[in-house]
Design an enzyme around this catalytic site. Structure first.
Site, PDB file in Angstrom:
ATOM      1  N   GLY A  46       1.070 -14.872  38.613  1.00 34.93           N
ATOM      2  CA  GLY A  46       1.832 -15.246  39.802  1.00 34.93           C
ATOM      3  C   GLY A  46       1.045 -15.326  41.090  1.00 34.93           C
ATOM      4  O   GLY A  46       1.436 -16.034  42.019  1.00 34.93           O
ATOM      5  N   ASP A 108       8.596  -5.954  43.495  1.00 38.03           N
ATOM      6  CA  ASP A 108      10.019  -5.843  43.178  1.00 38.03           C
ATOM      7  C   ASP A 108      10.319  -4.362  42.968  1.00 38.03           C
ATOM      8  O   ASP A 108      10.579  -3.631  43.917  1.00 38.03           O
ATOM      9  CB  ASP A 108      10.314  -6.717  41.952  1.00 38.03           C
ATOM     10  CG  ASP A 108      11.783  -6.819  41.636  1.00 38.03           C
ATOM     11  OD1 ASP A 108      12.605  -6.339  42.428  1.00 38.03           O
ATOM     12  OD2 ASP A 108      12.126  -7.387  40.579  1.00 38.03           O
TER      13      ASP A 108
HETATM   14  P1  5GP Z   1       7.714  -5.104  39.793  1.00 38.25           P
HETATM   15  O1  5GP Z   1       6.791  -4.581  38.759  1.00 38.25           O
HETATM   16  O2  5GP Z   1       7.322  -4.775  41.216  1.00 38.25           O
HETATM   17  O3  5GP Z   1       9.162  -4.771  39.514  1.00 38.25           O
HETATM   18  O4  5GP Z   1       7.744  -6.651  39.649  1.00 38.25           O
HETATM   19  C1  5GP Z   1       6.678  -7.411  39.984  1.00 38.25           C
HETATM   20  C2  5GP Z   1       6.601  -8.605  39.067  1.00 38.25           C
HETATM   21  O5  5GP Z   1       7.911  -9.063  38.635  1.00 38.25           O
HETATM   22  C3  5GP Z   1       6.006  -9.726  39.841  1.00 38.25           C
HETATM   23  O6  5GP Z   1       4.605  -9.763  39.666  1.00 38.25           O
HETATM   24  C4  5GP Z   1       6.687 -10.936  39.269  1.00 38.25           C
HETATM   25  O7  5GP Z   1       5.962 -11.380  38.150  1.00 38.25           O
HETATM   26  C5  5GP Z   1       8.026 -10.460  38.768  1.00 38.25           C
HETATM   27  N1  5GP Z   1       9.100 -10.756  39.729  1.00 38.25           N
HETATM   28  C6  5GP Z   1       9.844  -9.870  40.425  1.00 38.25           C
HETATM   29  N2  5GP Z   1      10.737 -10.492  41.209  1.00 38.25           N
HETATM   30  C7  5GP Z   1      10.557 -11.819  41.017  1.00 38.25           C
HETATM   31  C8  5GP Z   1      11.183 -13.000  41.563  1.00 38.25           C
HETATM   32  O8  5GP Z   1      12.092 -12.991  42.406  1.00 38.25           O
HETATM   33  N3  5GP Z   1      10.712 -14.192  41.098  1.00 38.25           N
HETATM   34  C9  5GP Z   1       9.722 -14.284  40.187  1.00 38.25           C
HETATM   35  N4  5GP Z   1       9.357 -15.501  39.825  1.00 38.25           N
HETATM   36  N5  5GP Z   1       9.104 -13.200  39.659  1.00 38.25           N
HETATM   37  C10 5GP Z   1       9.526 -11.980  40.074  1.00 38.25           C
HETATM   38 MG    MG Z   2       3.642 -11.236  38.254  1.00 38.48          MG
END
Ligand code: 5GP
Ligand code: MG
Length: 188
Positions: A46, A108
């Site tokens: 991403g 996130d």
């Molecule tokens: P975390 O581990 O902080 O919960 O999530 C991070 C990862 O989740 C990001 O690197 C991304 O790949 C994915 N992610 C979280 N929210 C979104 C979103 O709104 N859109 C997209 N495309 N990916 C997300």
């Molecule tokens: Mg990601």
């Protein structure tokens, strides 16, 4: 692809302007690091477009090492498990004396950056800082302090500028939301 877009949340011009500001901050902060390597660690996939734009605004001698994480969604977003994909990761065995900057597309729950930070800490870096393009405003975010945040956004699913939905839409130049039927079609 265009007809799947519900609305533009952050335009390409806003992104470019904000990245220039963040790049200036990073340059100032890291310019003082006269000893040891500066090592950027983008989290695949991403962050690729963000990193490509950011690094060209950093007039700093740096190394780039990659790490790839896959998140497997559980029954709720909070139960996601993050795993390292070794085949797409090229971290050195040691980061001794290195000043590390972790770069991700979006914070996130915080699980991904938390995992990457703990992996990198085992390699004894001189310092670790974190940078994200987006940070979601949601109640159950782990209390992850992030050094550089380009944009705080509402708790909505976004794609574009590197962010995907089922690996599509990364090439959209703006950060956008998708029509609910596009997302639902897949969950049905
Ligand atoms: P975390 O581990 O902080 O919960 O999530 C991070 C990862 O989740 C990001 O690197 C991304 O790949 C994915 N992610 C979280 N929210 C979104 C979103 O709104 N859109 C997209 N495309 N990916 C997300
Ligand atoms: Mg990601």
């Amino acid at each position: 692809m265009q007809q799947d877009i519900k609305r533009i949340l952050i335009s390409r011009d806003q992104i470019a302007q904000r990245i220039a500001e963040i790049a200036e901050q990073i340059t100032l902060d890291f310019a003082n690091e006269t000893s040891g390597d500066i090592t950027l660690v983008p989290i695949l996939t991403g962050s690729i477009i963000f990193v490509a734009d950011l690094i060209r605004l950093l007039p700093i001698k740096m190394l780039i090492r990659l790490i790839s994480i896959s998140s497997y969604p559980g029954s709720t977003t909070t139960s996601k498990v993050a795993l390292i994909r070794e085949e797409l990761t090229n971290l050195p065995n040691s980061l001794e004396n290195a000043h590390v900057l972790i770069i991700d597309d979006i914070l996130d729950s915080g699980q991904t950056i938390d995992l990457v930070t703990s992996v990198l800490l085992t390699k004894n870096p001189a310092s670790i800082k974190t940078c994200v393009l987006l940070r979601k405003d949601r109640p159950n975010t782990l209390n992850m302090p992030i050094d550089y945040v380009c944009f705080d956004i509402p708790d909505e699913f976004v794609v574009g500028y590197g962010l995907d939905y089922n690996d599509y839409y990364r090439n959209l130049p703006d950060i956008v939301t998708l029509h609910p039927q596009v997302l639902q079609a897949d969950n049905a």
